[in-house]
Design a protein around this motif. Structure first.
Motif, PDB file in Angstrom:
ATOM      1  N   ARG A 198       7.885  14.238  28.085  1.00  0.00           N
ATOM      2  CA  ARG A 198       7.752  13.960  29.512  1.00  0.00           C
ATOM      3  C   ARG A 198       6.647  14.836  30.052  1.00  0.00           C
ATOM      4  O   ARG A 198       6.668  16.049  29.872  1.00  0.00           O
ATOM      5  N   ASN A 199       5.697  14.204  30.694  1.00  0.00           N
ATOM      6  CA  ASN A 199       4.551  14.962  31.188  1.00  0.00           C
ATOM      7  C   ASN A 199       4.904  15.592  32.525  1.00  0.00           C
ATOM      8  O   ASN A 199       4.426  15.174  33.574  1.00  0.00           O
ATOM      9  N   GLU A 200       5.756  16.603  32.457  1.00  0.00           N
ATOM     10  CA  GLU A 200       6.273  17.234  33.660  1.00  0.00           C
ATOM     11  C   GLU A 200       5.145  17.772  34.518  1.00  0.00           C
ATOM     12  O   GLU A 200       4.166  18.330  34.009  1.00  0.00           O
ATOM     13  N   ILE A 201       5.299  17.620  35.817  1.00  0.00           N
ATOM     14  CA  ILE A 201       4.287  18.131  36.739  1.00  0.00           C
ATOM     15  C   ILE A 201       4.263  19.655  36.666  1.00  0.00           C
ATOM     16  O   ILE A 201       3.210  20.277  36.659  1.00  0.00           O
ATOM     17  N   ALA A 202       5.433  20.262  36.599  1.00  0.00           N
ATOM     18  CA  ALA A 202       5.482  21.722  36.600  1.00  0.00           C
ATOM     19  C   ALA A 202       6.554  22.217  35.646  1.00  0.00           C
ATOM     20  O   ALA A 202       7.673  22.470  36.050  1.00  0.00           O
ATOM     21  N   PRO A 203       6.248  22.345  34.350  1.00  0.00           N
ATOM     22  CA  PRO A 203       7.228  22.923  33.430  1.00  0.00           C
ATOM     23  C   PRO A 203       7.525  24.357  33.854  1.00  0.00           C
ATOM     24  O   PRO A 203       6.616  25.083  34.231  1.00  0.00           O
ATOM     25  N   ARG A 204       8.768  24.714  33.809  1.00  0.00           N
ATOM     26  CA  ARG A 204       9.161  26.059  34.233  1.00  0.00           C
ATOM     27  C   ARG A 204      10.274  26.563  33.333  1.00  0.00           C
ATOM     28  O   ARG A 204      10.801  25.845  32.513  1.00  0.00           O
ATOM     29  N   GLN A 205      10.639  27.798  33.570  1.00  0.00           N
ATOM     30  CA  GLN A 205      11.845  28.348  32.981  1.00  0.00           C
ATOM     31  C   GLN A 205      11.860  28.238  31.465  1.00  0.00           C
ATOM     32  O   GLN A 205      12.844  27.831  30.862  1.00  0.00           O
ATOM     33  N   GLY A 206      10.736  28.636  30.851  1.00  0.00           N
ATOM     34  CA  GLY A 206      10.714  28.721  29.399  1.00  0.00           C
ATOM     35  C   GLY A 206      11.123  27.434  28.712  1.00  0.00           C
ATOM     36  O   GLY A 206      10.506  26.399  28.885  1.00  0.00           O
ATOM     37  N   MET A 207      12.190  27.537  27.937  1.00  0.00           N
ATOM     38  CA  MET A 207      12.631  26.411  27.111  1.00  0.00           C
ATOM     39  C   MET A 207      13.403  25.361  27.908  1.00  0.00           C
ATOM     40  O   MET A 207      13.857  24.389  27.349  1.00  0.00           O
TER      41      MET A 207
END
Length: 555
Positions: A198-207
């Motif tokens: 998934r091409n997340e807009i804002a990956p966060r929180q490590g894993m």
RNA sequence: GCGAGCGUAGUGUAGUGGUUAUCACCGGGCGUUGCCAACGCCUGAACCCGGGUUCGAGUCCCGGCGCUCGCACCA
């Protein structure tokens, strides 16, 4: 969260020791992408394998493996092309990008449900002000999809596709092969362990939010009309924390929750139990595990009911498993898109016999007489009671009235016997986010303590997931101790399913500490006595107890 | 995506324009009759990337990438 830096120390250790590391870091790294390193790699594969073994115990499920590259049409049929898109528009004055549906909330009760063209039309019609600068000029609406686009094939012959956002669609598109494999007898399941994107807009929180992630999903197909008899007794003495929609949290056993109607479906209740067992077996603390029912407005486009397994860790309560009742949504969608049949057959206890004794049209005369309307006339005539006399005037479905004469009709007498019927199965889907589970296993296993007044950390990993099963440590690499230790190490590694680590550098205490830090359950030390009588020291990680065992009795 | 802060050995850090880039843990080798990060000797390893200012940039400026936080977004 009682952090005080624990999360930082844990993340540092995981990177330093090679559990999980930012991917491609020497090139600057890439957001939302992680490596499982020299230690994490085996843990990852062990947990995947344990998941397979765990669900295969159902006895009526099989594992399949489908491509991650998926044609556009498949994900259009599944609803992902529509549902995974955000429709963006840009302010022509200040270039601020906004979501079209958000801008239109004042002008439509549910703009989220509108198609792109409808949003476009409504946007140009109402011209909402830009939240950034107040201007009322907007660009055309464009779809920004959260799936990774790709082309299947090159140049002119290339067809659009995506990297799959879930493994589930493979089970649906393979339904007929599964159906044949199981001798056309439901319930059965297809499952798959693999990557999703998934091409997340804002990956966060490590894993926790990744762009490429490991998932393990089961699609369990059932006849909605046959009652599912499930044995919930294995969980009769296991209180589990449940959060029913709009209710206070309760702690209750699954059999009780099913009887009380908190969980509506017996198989769903059983899958909650199997999921609970899995999570506890890989090392999730049962005290920090709960099941929460989705709110109505929270459920995915396909779901009828959904319970998440949530695990509490350094980031709060995180959903790690979703157990969704998808109804017949997916199979119907793929049927509609392809024209193929994706159904199961149920036989009736008794054949259903229908007797028809009425009228139908005489094609030879009615056809020429009514021409294009003949079909409508047939429907209308077949609906007439037996007692009708002709000629008579009938009203067609399109509102026209026609006069039907005796010469246009004939008696219709027949008996139809049906031994069964085709139906669209319902689907229960347990979907596991493997990375999130691994994260929480690590989080729950990570233990900071004191040893002789010094800070000491160890991973209390269960043997089911421990990345290394044994560490073999020669006290010194001389007098044959090193050679003997190496032999034991080799023997362990040649045992299927076992991995041993040979470590001869540093003091013995240091080596125990290193082994503890990556969660090796058992250390085996070769010393001078081993040279004399063949016994070794077997040392337990959690208790540090040592026993002498003959090297031939290690396994 | 917007805003703020940050980016120096494996880890944590010092370093306000000129240092051989600081310290600790860490890693490796050797020794040690030695069993829980002990000790001794030897040794290894870093300024995120690119451009600019300057005689000189880890340090100042710009852009990128990454991380953290807030807002937004989110099966």
């Amino acid at each position: 969260m009682t952090d005080d830096g624990r999360l930082d120390r844990l993340s540092g250790m995981l990177k330093r020791r090679g559990f999980i590391l930012p991917a491609f870091e020497i090139h600057g790294g890439a957001k939302g992408l992680y490596d499982f390193g020299p230690v994490g790699g085996r843990m990852h594969s062990k947990i995947n394998q344990f998941w397979r073994d765990h669900w295969l115990k159902l006895g009526n499920v099989v594992e399949i493996s489908c491509p991650t590259v998926t044609p556009y049409a498949v994900l259009e049929a599944s609803g992902h092309v529509g549902e995974f898109s955000d429709f963006m528009t840009q302010c022509l004055n200040c270039e601020e990008a906004s979501r079209a549906d958000t801008l239109l909330e004042a002008h439509h009760p549910n703009p989220d449900a509108l198609k792109m063209e409808e949003l476009q039309a409504l946007l140009f019609e109402t011209l909402p002000p830009c939240p950034a600068c107040g201007a009322q000029t907007w660009s055309e609406v464009s779809a920004q999809n959260l799936m990774f686009n790709t082309m299947i094939g090159a140049g002119e012959s290339g067809r659009p596709g995506f990297l799959r956002p879930e493994t589930a669609q493979g089970m649906f598109t393979s339904f007929n092969a599964l159906f044949r494999h199981f001798r056309e007898r439901l319930p059965f399941g297809g499952m798959q362990v693999g990557k999703g994107y998934r091409n997340e807009i804002a990956p966060r929180q490590g894993m926790i939010r990744l762009r490429e992630f490991n998932m393990a999903e089961l699609e369990y197909f059932m006849d909605p009309e046959s009652e599912q008899h499930e044995d919930l007794s294995p969980w009769a003495n296991t209180p589990i924390q449940l959060l029913e929609r709009e209710k206070e949290p309760t702690i209750i056993t699954l059999p009780e929750a099913f009887q009380n109607g908190i969980i509506h479906h017996a198989t769903l209740a059983r899958f909650l139990g199997i999921t609970y067992d899995f999570l506890v077996a890989v090392g999730i603390d049962p005290q920090r595990l709960r099941f929460r029912q989705h709110e109505e407005n929270e459920m995915a486009h396909y779901a009828e009911d959904c319970w998440d397994a949530e695990i509490e860790g350094s980031y709060g309560w995180i959903e790690c498993v979703g157990i969704a009742h998808r109804g017949c949504y997916d199979l119907l969608q793929h049927e509609e898109a392809t024209g193929k049949t994706l159904r199961a057959r149920r036989e009736f206890a008794e054949p259903r016999v229908t007797t028809i004794d009425a009228w139908t049209i005489n094609g030879a005369t009615a056809g020429p007489a009514f021409k294009a309307q003949a079909g409508l006339v047939k429907d209308a005539v077949e609906a007439l009671p037996k007692a009708t006399t002709f000629p008579t005037t009938v009203t067609l479905a399109n509102g026209d009235s026609v006069e039907v004469g005796e010469e246009h009709v004939k008696a219709n007498q027949k008996t139809i016997s049906e031994s069964g019927e085709w139906y669209t199965p319902h689907v229960l889907e347990p979907a596991f986010g493997i990375d999130r589970i691994i994260w929480h296993v690590l989080d729950h296993a990570y233990t900071e303590t004191k040893k002789n007044g010094e800070d000491y950390t160890l991973m209390r990993l269960k043997e089911t997931v421990a990345p290394v099963d044994y560490a073999v440590l020669p006290l010194f690499e001389k007098d044959g101790m090193g050679d003997l230790a190496w032999t034991i190490h080799q023997r362990l590694c040649q045992t299927s399913g076992l991995v041993s680590m040979y470590d001869a550098s540093g003091s013995i205490g240091r080596r125990y500490a290193r082994a503890d830090e990556i969660g090796v359950p058992t250390c085996i030390t070769v010393d001078h006595q081993t040279l004399e009588d063949g016994t070794v020291t077997v040392r337990d990680r959690d208790t540090t107890d040592q026993t002498r065992v003959h090297m031939d009795q290690l396994l």
